[in-house]
Write a protein that holds these residues in place. Structure first.
Motif, PDB file in Angstrom:
ATOM      1  N   SER A   1       9.347   3.913   3.942  1.00 46.53           N
ATOM      2  CA  SER A   1       9.413   4.409   5.314  1.00 46.53           C
ATOM      3  C   SER A   1       8.021   4.818   5.717  1.00 46.53           C
ATOM      4  CB  SER A   1      10.391   5.578   5.429  1.00 46.53           C
ATOM      5  OG  SER A   1       9.973   6.669   4.641  1.00 46.53           O
ATOM      6  N   GLY A   2       7.737   4.700   7.004  1.00 41.85           N
ATOM      7  CA  GLY A   2       6.445   5.131   7.520  1.00 41.85           C
ATOM      8  C   GLY A   2       5.342   4.098   7.441  1.00 41.85           C
TER       9      GLY A   2
ATOM     10  N   ASP B   1       1.823  -1.719  10.661  1.00 47.46           N
ATOM     11  CA  ASP B   1       1.059  -2.962  10.559  1.00 47.46           C
ATOM     12  C   ASP B   1      -0.314  -2.740   9.931  1.00 47.46           C
ATOM     13  OD1 ASP B   1       2.275  -4.456  13.665  1.00 47.46           O
ATOM     14  OD2 ASP B   1       3.092  -4.427  11.624  1.00 47.46           O
ATOM     15  N   SER B   2      -0.756  -1.500   9.899  1.00 52.59           N
ATOM     16  CA  SER B   2      -2.052  -1.208   9.276  1.00 52.59           C
ATOM     17  C   SER B   2      -1.950  -1.013   7.775  1.00 52.59           C
ATOM     18  CB  SER B   2      -2.687   0.037   9.912  1.00 52.59           C
ATOM     19  OG  SER B   2      -1.899   1.177   9.626  1.00 52.59           O
ATOM     20  N   THR B   3      -0.737  -1.017   7.260  1.00 54.54           N
ATOM     21  CA  THR B   3      -0.514  -0.882   5.810  1.00 54.54           C
ATOM     22  C   THR B   3       0.331  -2.046   5.329  1.00 54.54           C
ATOM     23  OG1 THR B   3       1.295   0.636   6.308  1.00 54.54           O
ATOM     24  CG2 THR B   3      -0.788   1.612   5.598  1.00 54.54           C
ATOM     25  N   PRO B   4      -0.198  -3.283   5.404  1.00 56.69           N
ATOM     26  CA  PRO B   4       0.606  -4.457   5.106  1.00 56.69           C
ATOM     27  C   PRO B   4       0.653  -4.841   3.628  1.00 56.69           C
ATOM     28  CG  PRO B   4      -1.532  -5.159   5.849  1.00 56.69           C
ATOM     29  CD  PRO B   4      -1.529  -3.660   5.922  1.00 56.69           C
ATOM     30  N   VAL B   5      -0.229  -4.267   2.820  1.00 62.64           N
ATOM     31  CA  VAL B   5      -0.323  -4.688   1.428  1.00 62.64           C
ATOM     32  C   VAL B   5       0.442  -3.725   0.538  1.00 62.64           C
ATOM     33  CG1 VAL B   5      -1.874  -5.090  -0.522  1.00 62.64           C
ATOM     34  CG2 VAL B   5      -2.513  -5.856   1.778  1.00 62.64           C
ATOM     35  N   MET B   6       1.303  -4.278  -0.300  1.00 55.03           N
ATOM     36  CA  MET B   6       2.064  -3.484  -1.261  1.00 55.03           C
ATOM     37  C   MET B   6       1.917  -4.095  -2.648  1.00 55.03           C
ATOM     38  SD  MET B   6       5.513  -2.436   0.787  1.00 55.03           S
ATOM     39  CE  MET B   6       5.813  -1.025  -0.324  1.00 55.03           C
ATOM     40  N   GLY B   7       2.080  -3.250  -3.633  1.00 55.55           N
ATOM     41  CA  GLY B   7       1.924  -3.727  -4.993  1.00 55.55           C
ATOM     42  C   GLY B   7       2.853  -3.020  -5.960  1.00 55.55           C
TER      43      GLY B   7
ATOM     44  N   ALA C   1       1.625  -6.901  -9.714  1.00 54.05           N
ATOM     45  CA  ALA C   1       1.733  -7.873  -8.631  1.00 54.05           C
ATOM     46  C   ALA C   1       1.452  -7.197  -7.301  1.00 54.05           C
ATOM     47  CB  ALA C   1       3.126  -8.503  -8.608  1.00 54.05           C
ATOM     48  N   ALA C   2       1.045  -7.995  -6.325  1.00 57.24           N
ATOM     49  CA  ALA C   2       0.794  -7.484  -4.982  1.00 57.24           C
ATOM     50  C   ALA C   2       1.213  -8.534  -3.962  1.00 57.24           C
ATOM     51  CB  ALA C   2      -0.679  -7.110  -4.798  1.00 57.24           C
ATOM     52  N   ILE C   3       1.494  -8.066  -2.752  1.00 53.38           N
ATOM     53  CA  ILE C   3       1.924  -8.963  -1.677  1.00 53.38           C
ATOM     54  C   ILE C   3       1.442  -8.439  -0.332  1.00 53.38           C
ATOM     55  CG2 ILE C   3       4.155  -7.799  -1.372  1.00 53.38           C
ATOM     56  CD1 ILE C   3       5.379 -10.614  -0.892  1.00 53.38           C
ATOM     57  N   HIS C   4       1.100  -9.355   0.555  1.00 51.41           N
ATOM     58  CA  HIS C   4       0.814  -9.020   1.944  1.00 51.41           C
ATOM     59  C   HIS C   4       2.132  -9.217   2.707  1.00 51.41           C
ATOM     60  CE1 HIS C   4      -0.782  -9.152   5.985  1.00 51.41           C
ATOM     61  NE2 HIS C   4      -1.972  -8.794   5.550  1.00 51.41           N
ATOM     62  N   ARG C   5       2.645  -8.155   3.266  1.00 47.90           N
ATOM     63  CA  ARG C   5       3.994  -8.202   3.841  1.00 47.90           C
ATOM     64  C   ARG C   5       4.100  -9.157   5.020  1.00 47.90           C
ATOM     65  NH1 ARG C   5       5.681  -3.766   6.247  1.00 47.90           N
ATOM     66  NH2 ARG C   5       3.672  -2.690   6.361  1.00 47.90           N
ATOM     67  N   ASN C   6       3.033  -9.432   5.718  1.00 48.45           N
ATOM     68  CA  ASN C   6       3.094 -10.303   6.891  1.00 48.45           C
ATOM     69  C   ASN C   6       2.818 -11.771   6.549  1.00 48.45           C
ATOM     70  OD1 ASN C   6       3.616  -8.024   8.448  1.00 48.45           O
ATOM     71  ND2 ASN C   6       1.437  -7.662   8.822  1.00 48.45           N
TER      72      ASN C   6
ATOM     73  N   ASP D   1      11.666  -7.711   1.885  1.00 52.40           N
ATOM     74  CA  ASP D   1      12.605  -7.858   2.989  1.00 52.40           C
ATOM     75  C   ASP D   1      12.086  -6.935   4.080  1.00 52.40           C
ATOM     76  OD1 ASP D   1      14.669  -7.644   4.854  1.00 52.40           O
ATOM     77  OD2 ASP D   1      16.228  -7.892   3.338  1.00 52.40           O
ATOM     78  N   ASN D   2      11.283  -7.477   4.983  1.00 55.87           N
ATOM     79  CA  ASN D   2      10.625  -6.638   5.977  1.00 55.87           C
ATOM     80  C   ASN D   2      11.621  -5.996   6.940  1.00 55.87           C
ATOM     81  OD1 ASN D   2       8.115  -7.192   4.883  1.00 55.87           O
ATOM     82  ND2 ASN D   2       7.722  -8.901   6.266  1.00 55.87           N
ATOM     83  N   ALA D   3      12.725  -6.641   7.193  1.00 55.18           N
ATOM     84  CA  ALA D   3      13.727  -6.065   8.095  1.00 55.18           C
ATOM     85  C   ALA D   3      14.334  -4.796   7.512  1.00 55.18           C
ATOM     86  CB  ALA D   3      14.808  -7.088   8.381  1.00 55.18           C
ATOM     87  N   LYS D   4      14.438  -4.765   6.183  1.00 56.02           N
ATOM     88  CA  LYS D   4      15.034  -3.607   5.509  1.00 56.02           C
ATOM     89  C   LYS D   4      13.983  -2.683   4.902  1.00 56.02           C
ATOM     90  CE  LYS D   4      19.315  -6.037   4.296  1.00 56.02           C
ATOM     91  NZ  LYS D   4      20.207  -6.473   3.191  1.00 56.02           N
ATOM     92  N   ASN D   5      12.706  -3.052   5.027  1.00 55.66           N
ATOM     93  CA  ASN D   5      11.622  -2.252   4.446  1.00 55.66           C
ATOM     94  C   ASN D   5      11.797  -2.064   2.941  1.00 55.66           C
ATOM     95  OD1 ASN D   5      10.256  -1.806   6.934  1.00 55.66           O
ATOM     96  ND2 ASN D   5      11.754  -0.228   7.440  1.00 55.66           N
ATOM     97  N   ILE D   6      12.086  -3.157   2.267  1.00 50.47           N
ATOM     98  CA  ILE D   6      12.277  -3.109   0.822  1.00 50.47           C
ATOM     99  C   ILE D   6      11.328  -4.089   0.142  1.00 50.47           C
ATOM    100  CG2 ILE D   6      13.883  -3.368  -1.105  1.00 50.47           C
ATOM    101  CD1 ILE D   6      16.162  -2.761   0.781  1.00 50.47           C
TER     102      ILE D   6
END
Length: 124
Positions: free
Chosen positions: A25-26, A29-35, A49-54, A73-78
């Motif tokens: 949550s929170g 678009d300025s925080t698109p990278v997750m790992g 591992a890492a991913i660019h959500r967009n 799953d960007n719609a569910k923020n997971i």
């Protein structure tokens, strides 16, 4: 305020599979990278591992390449980490993280936001 919450850890036998989830949550678009990172007892936290959500661009540590798959799953923020052919060396606390900016990094110091982690134990 960014919040990350991991789930899905557990005990699995050598060669087994698990899927970790990280509900966020929170993020904007300025925080698109997750790992996903992991830390075994007595060892430093290491990149998995890492991913660019967009864009969907991904990166993997050599130790997990071909066995782990990161996805969102960007719609569910997971954020997910599908782990196949698990080995005892994969035993660790697994953390999800997020960072501002567009680049994927394997250095955990580049990530600002962290979850509390979920334990994965692989028995021989």
């Amino acid at each position: 305020q960014v919040q990350l919450l991991e789930s899905g850890g557990g005990l699995v036998q050598d060669g087994g599979s698990l899927t970790l989830s990280c509900t966020s949550s929170g993020l904007t678009d300025s925080t698109p990278v997750m790992g996903w990172f992991r830390q075994a007892p007595g060892k430093e936290r290491e990149f998995a591992a890492a991913i660019h959500r967009n864009s969907g661009r991904t990166d993997y540590a050599n130790s997990v390449k071909g066995r782990f798959t990161i996805s969102t799953d960007n719609a569910k923020n997971i954020l997910y980490l599908r782990m196949n052919n698990l080995k005892p060396d994969d035993t660790a606390v697994y953390y999800c993280a997020a960072r501002a900016g567009q680049l994927l990094f394997s250095d955990p110091s580049r990530y600002t936001f962290w979850g509390l982690g979920t334990q994965v134990t692989v028995s021989a």
